[in-house]
Enzyme design. Structure first.
Site, mmCIF file in Angstrom:
data_model
loop_
_atom_site.group_PDB
_atom_site.id
_atom_site.type_symbol
_atom_site.label_atom_id
_atom_site.label_comp_id
_atom_site.label_asym_id
_atom_site.label_seq_id
_atom_site.Cartn_x
_atom_site.Cartn_y
_atom_site.Cartn_z
ATOM 1 N N GLN A 84 0.816 -1.215 0.000
ATOM 2 C CA GLN A 84 0.000 0.000 0.000
ATOM 3 C C GLN A 84 0.853 1.269 0.000
ATOM 4 O O GLN A 84 2.043 1.246 0.330
ATOM 5 C CB GLN A 84 -0.899 0.013 1.236
ATOM 6 C CG GLN A 84 -2.027 -0.998 1.201
ATOM 7 C CD GLN A 84 -2.970 -0.799 2.370
ATOM 8 O OE1 GLN A 84 -3.004 -1.598 3.286
ATOM 9 N NE2 GLN A 84 -3.731 0.281 2.341
ATOM 10 N N HIS A 85 0.205 2.358 -0.369
ATOM 11 C CA HIS A 85 0.664 3.738 -0.131
ATOM 12 C C HIS A 85 1.782 4.244 -1.041
ATOM 13 O O HIS A 85 2.017 5.445 -1.091
ATOM 14 C CB HIS A 85 1.131 3.940 1.320
ATOM 15 C CG HIS A 85 0.203 3.469 2.367
ATOM 16 N ND1 HIS A 85 -1.130 3.808 2.386
ATOM 17 C CD2 HIS A 85 0.401 2.658 3.436
ATOM 18 C CE1 HIS A 85 -1.702 3.247 3.431
ATOM 19 N NE2 HIS A 85 -0.808 2.529 4.072
ATOM 20 N N ASP A 245 -2.285 -4.992 -0.214
ATOM 21 C CA ASP A 245 -1.917 -6.289 0.360
ATOM 22 C C ASP A 245 -2.728 -6.646 1.598
ATOM 23 O O ASP A 245 -3.136 -7.806 1.769
ATOM 24 C CB ASP A 245 -0.418 -6.359 0.640
ATOM 25 C CG ASP A 245 0.117 -5.190 1.459
ATOM 26 O OD1 ASP A 245 -0.665 -4.312 1.889
ATOM 27 O OD2 ASP A 245 1.354 -5.146 1.662
#
Length: 493
Positions: A84-85, A245
């Site tokens: 992520q991110h 994820d």
């Protein structure tokens, strides 16, 4: 008997890519192909060239297919779950302009603090996006880029998350899902769409962002000819929107609207996370109030320092990772990469409580205790966010599902068991992120709710169930006292 069909679930994580070749009907994991990534950066910097992810995906799929012994014609769908991110910036031709700033890149901590202040404080962000910006979030990285690399920011034609980038390479379609989008801090979990006011504050045009599919299992397109050639797969197979994820792990566990709700999970990997799927929209400034991949919510707390930090301590001591004993009086907070929960982005490791008779094995045990304590401390807040009372005996007795690489380690399991005092379930299904992505691919290829698909697949899973032990309250209180007293003067809070 009809010919066997399979789907491929891709787990593109911080350190590597895994491609799980999965039987569409039974969920049997037939093969897992693997390929490593390269992470660069010193201090707070953590970056990877997105092209590394694409090459690793191609290599992992090829390795998985070869191991399975199946013809590529058996594959009917593919989905990607990604870390992520991360901030991926693309030029007008869809090529990365620079390495991606990863989720554990902490250089944007000042920008995070500034964004929180500009909107009126943590509560204002929670009301809009479900999440308070910290250095991990994509919005803070975009602002960092504009302030520190303005030439590349100005040249950016499209902004993607890691899994979005890979999905677009597969299908030629710019798409994401609510789960991964909710980790950007420019997507509103209150409205289920990008927040125009936040985009304006960040200097982002909505045209630079991918469309948000209804779920991570939505078919957003088909595998293009060029991607099919690179992967050795048939062109035209289903490509799902995919997700982040953590959201994919939840699907793989059967957590969601068509499965288990409000049951906590602890993931021990590069990061440590605790999360649950819930129909209650989380509104806690202490948590990330993410969306799930299936239309539910996924309140989550994440720490930066988990298995890799403890392995580093073991290496410094010259010990095997399972050579640990309980820490005794020693307290070791292994915040080697700064920390996200609690929000201490400039912190470093802290060791206290040494005695003449402290052993290396106890120091390693103290590192386990510090890492496990940090993520377990958020569990009560998670349960409250799900609308539950943590003191309710029924809630307190719900088992904690333990996943991630650490769940396969004896010392990790026993440390979590001792500090939580809860029964544990270690799922028998391996590679849960990739399995969740496979369920998303199966949903895109044949229809059906991905959580329901994963739940059906998991019916034959041989889970390990461990009864609770008496909670080690003495260690819990000792570590908590050190963290509370040390945060500002010693940990950089």
């Amino acid at each position: 008997m009809p010919p066997r069909t399979v789907v491929i679930g891709v787990d593109s994580s911080t350190q590597s890519t895994k491609a799980a070749v999965t039987d569409t009907e039974t969920g049997e994991l037939l093969a897992v192909g693997r390929a490593p990534h390269v992470v660069t950066g010193e201090g707070g910097a953590r970056e990877t060239d997105p092209e590394v992810w694409w090459l690793a995906l191609c290599d992992a799929v090829a390795a998985g297919l070869k191991e399975s012994g199946l013809s590529p014609s058996a594959v009917v769908g593919i989905a990607v779950a990604g870390q992520q991110h991360g901030l991926v910036t693309l030029d007008r031709a869809g090529r990365p302009l620079r390495p991606s700033l990863l989720w554990n890149d902490t250089r944007s901590a000042p920008q995070a603090a500034a964004l929180v202040a500009e909107l009126g404080g943590p509560e204002a962000w929670t009301a809009r996006t479900g999440t308070v910006p910290v250095a991990s979030m994509t919005a803070t990285k975009w602002r960092w880029l504009r302030e520190n690399d303005p030439a590349n920011a100005e040249a950016t034609a499209a902004v993607r998350l890691p899994h979005d980038f890979l999905t677009e390479r597969l299908a030629g379609v710019a798409a994401t899902d609510p789960g991964d989008a909710s980790g950007t801090c420019w997507y509103s979990t209150a409205t289920g769409a990008y927040d125009p006011d936040l985009l304006e504050r960040l200097g982002l045009d909505v045209s630079m962002l991918p469309e948000v599919a209804a779920t991570g299992g939505t078919r957003i397109g088909s595998l293009t000819e060029s991607a099919a050639e690179a992967l050795g797969l048939p062109a035209g197979i289903a490509v799902a929107a995919g997700t982040g994820d953590n959201m994919s792990a939840a699907v793989g566990l059967g957590l969601g609207g068509a499965g288990l709700l409000d049951h906590p999970v602890l993931s021990l990997g590069t990061s440590g996370t605790v999360f649950a799927a819930s129909r209650t929209r989380p509104a806690s400034t202490a948590l990330s109030g993410f969306a799930g991949a299936d239309g539910t919510y996924l309140p989550l707390a994440c720490t930066l320092n988990c298995t890799l930090a403890v392995d580093k301590v073991a290496a410094l001591l010259g010990l095997h990772r399972d050579d640990a004993t309980p820490g005794g009086e020693a307290v070791l907070l292994p915040y080697l990469d700064g920390e996200r929960t609690p929000d201490l982005p400039t912190s470093s490791g802290l060791l206290t409580g040494l005695r003449h008779d402290t052993t290396p094995q106890q120091l390693l045990g103290a590192a386990y205790e510090g890492a496990a304590f940090t993520v377990l401390r958020a569990l009560d807040e998670l349960l409250l966010a799900c609308g539950l009372d943590p003191a309710d005996p029924e809630v307190a007795g719900r088992p904690l599902r333990l996943i991630g690489g650490g769940a396969q380690g004896r010392t990790w399991v026993e440390t979590v068991r001792r500090l939580s005092g809860r029964p544990l379930i270690v799922p028998g299904s391996g590679e849960l992120v990739a399995l969740g992505a496979a369920a998303l691919a199966a949903s895109a290829a044949g229809g059906g709710d991905p959580v329901a698909i994963a739940t059906r697949w998991n019916e034959k899973s041989q889970d390990a169930e461990l009864p609770p032990v008496e909670r080690d309250s003495e260690t819990w209180e000792r570590v908590g006292t050190v963290l509370d007293k040390a945060s500002e003067p010693l940990l950089g809070g």
